[in-house]
Structure formats: structure tokens, C-alpha cells
Design an enzyme around this catalytic site. Sequence first.
Site: not given
Ligand code: UGA
Length: 364
Positions: A169, A172-173, A218, A222, A236, A242
Site C-alpha cells: 500500500y 503504491a501510494k 484499529v 476495538f 504484538d 499513533r
Molecule cells: C492505516 C493505513 O494504512 C494508513 O494509510 C492510514 O493513514 C491510517 O490507517 C489512518 O487511519 O490514518 P494504521 O494506523 O497502521 O494505518 O492502521 P490501524 O489498522 O488503525 O492500526 C493501528 C495500530 O493498531 C497498528 O499497530 C495495528 O497493528 C494495531 N491494531 C490494529 C491492534 O493492536 N489491534 C487491532 O485490533 C487492530
Amino acid sequence: MNTPLPEKILILGCAGFIGSHLLDRLLQEPRFTVEGWDLDDTKIKKHLDNPKFTFVKRDISTPQSLVALEQSIEACDMVFSLAAICNPAQYNRQPLNTIRSNYNDMIPVVDMCARMGRWLCHFSTSEVYGRTLASHVTPGDYPAPDLYELQENSSPLLLGPVCNQRWSYAAAKQLLERYIVAHHFESNLPFTMIRPFNFFGPRMDFIPGRDGEGVPRVLACFVTALLDRKPLQLVDGGHAQRTILWIGDAIDALMAMLDRPQQAQGEIFNLGSRDTEVSMAQLAHAIRQAYAEISGDESYLDHPIETVSSCQFYGPGYEDSDRRMPNVENVWQKLGWKAKTPLDETLRETVAYYHALYGVKETV
Ligand code: UGA
């Protein structure tokens, strides 16, 4: 010469999370008329009869759409491109679709905007910064601000190996960003690039088993766990950090941009908040607490939280960005925008929305 203020707006991906909030705001302003494209209208039903809005239920990626797309771009003053696959679970499991939707499908849109001189506001991602590695570096070992504070035009973009699909992703972006900037350089395409840093709010993603299937981001993961009375899962250990931005603040930035095209064009903007950084473990606790307060059910205060490996959760090929701290100087300088909503307010508003939509029915 002053750049004219845009009035006729085309939104590609108008019914997703960001698109639907942008549409709400644009339609409140007398100045704008909007044409929006999407595959589904569930999140924007209330606008379908608005005479200032035209909805086109169409897939931009099919060759049959190209003529209509060209006509729509020609008829507008500017284009917001928001149509994309943007969930990490999909990058890992459907990397080809991810690359096609975030790169190949967008190329005709960029080419058309360049040919017709239309202002393209493209939604990229904070994920172009990649792993970031902030937590792996001892302060002093490296020019530190570049690592923990991500700056649009100077920070390194650190993607992981090609065999780890997570980066399909971001790669590509990033290539699309380069394509847009190349068009600006060679054919004067007016563009603005947005890199969102974890926007939160109502209508984000979907709730599996209720209005969608799969693994969302995430926040929705949740909330789903709370609704289903299953453990919140920390990937992990939940150490990744974030910064969270209230969707309403993000839309304020886009509106400021529409009022200042000259300052916004040719720019890449991080859109994020510097004051709302949390680890995913802290976020799980905060969401659990907000849900207990909003539902009035104190048992949620002890709702279980567990750790899972990323391989179990996403499958092989997952890697994480460990920390994403935006530098927001550019958007402040050019648009006078900065985030203002505190994290607890964002979580309260968002959780209240999901509780009203799904939680109330399930507790009666
Ligand atoms: C995603 C997208 O890839 C980005 O393009 C986007 O900009 C970003 O979301 C956003 O919402 O702005 P990411 O933050 O990694 O990136 O996505 P999430 O699925 O929200 O994950 C955030 C963190 O939570 C990661 O460390 C993930 O491993 C963790 N996570 C996710 C958990 O600990 N538990 C869960 O149930 C889901």
C-alpha cells in the site's frame, strides 16, 4: 493573478469515511455544488435528494467509466480523490488489489486532471513514511527530529522488504505521489497532497458482522470487540504509537484549503495532531473506559484486553510503523490550520456514535 475559488467539486469516493464527512460540510455551504462517485451510498443516504448534490454509483476502475469520468472532471473546478483500499488487513491479504486500487486505477484520473488543468486534491497516507523506526534509535545516533517528527519534504520514507506485503500500500501510494509531482513538474498539474494521520470519528470503516466483513482499522476492531463482548486484541503487545485526529478537525483543514487555493496548490500537507499520541495499549484502555461511561455499564471497565501476534492477526507479511508523529508546520503556515480536539473528546464522540447505532439495541 488570483486563483479563482472552486465552486463545483467532484469527490471520487464520496461515501467512505472521509468523503461522507467532507460531503456533509460542503453541502452546508451555499458556494458549493458537488458530484460524488462511489460504489455504495449507505453513509450518504441523507444527501441523495439534495439538489446541490449528484451521486454517481460507478466504479472508477472499469474501462466503461472512463468517458463519464472525463466528462465529470471537465465539468468540475476541482477533484478530491479519496477512492482507495486503506485497511492494513487488505494490504496483507490482497496486495495486488491494493496496488491496483491505489496506483493503477488512479493514473487516468491524474492524467485527465493534468490535461484539463483541474486542481487535484489527492489523499495519500501517513504510511508513506513507512516503518519510521523512531523507537529503535537511541537519541543522538541520528538526526533525531527527522525520525520521530515526520516532515513532508525532508523525512526519509523507510519501507520494509518487498516480500512483506504490508508495504504494498505505502509503495503504491508513494509512487502515485511521485507521479502527481512529476505531472506538476512536466505539465503544470495543480495539485495538493494530503497525508492523513489516523483520523477517527463516526462512520469510520465498518463493524464486522453488522455492516461489513473482514478486519477494519484499529478503532472499529476495538469497538467490535466491545459490542461482541470479546477481548480487545493488541497486535504484538500494542506498543505501536499513533496520533489521533478528530475527523471534524480534518474537514476544517480541507475547507481552509478551498478558501486558499493559491497557498494550497503545489503543497504536501501532513494532517494530524501532535497532542494526541497514544500507544495501542493506551488506546484500548481509553476506548474501554469511554464505552463504560457512555453505556453506563461499569463491567466494561474490566473488559478483557489480550495480546496476539501480528502473524495470527493479519497473517504473514505484516510489519508495523512504530511511531507516527506529524510535523504540522507547513499546514499551519499555508492554511492557518491546527488540530484542536483533545483525544478524550474524539473518543467519547466516536464511541457514543457506535453505541447509539449498535450498542443500545444489543443491551435491551
Ligand atoms: C492505516 C493505513 O494504512 C494508513 O494509510 C492510514 O493513514 C491510517 O490507517 C489512518 O487511519 O490514518 P494504521 O494506523 O497502521 O494505518 O492502521 P490501524 O489498522 O488503525 O492500526 C493501528 C495500530 O493498531 C497498528 O499497530 C495495528 O497493528 C494495531 N491494531 C490494529 C491492534 O493492536 N489491534 C487491532 O485490533 C487492530
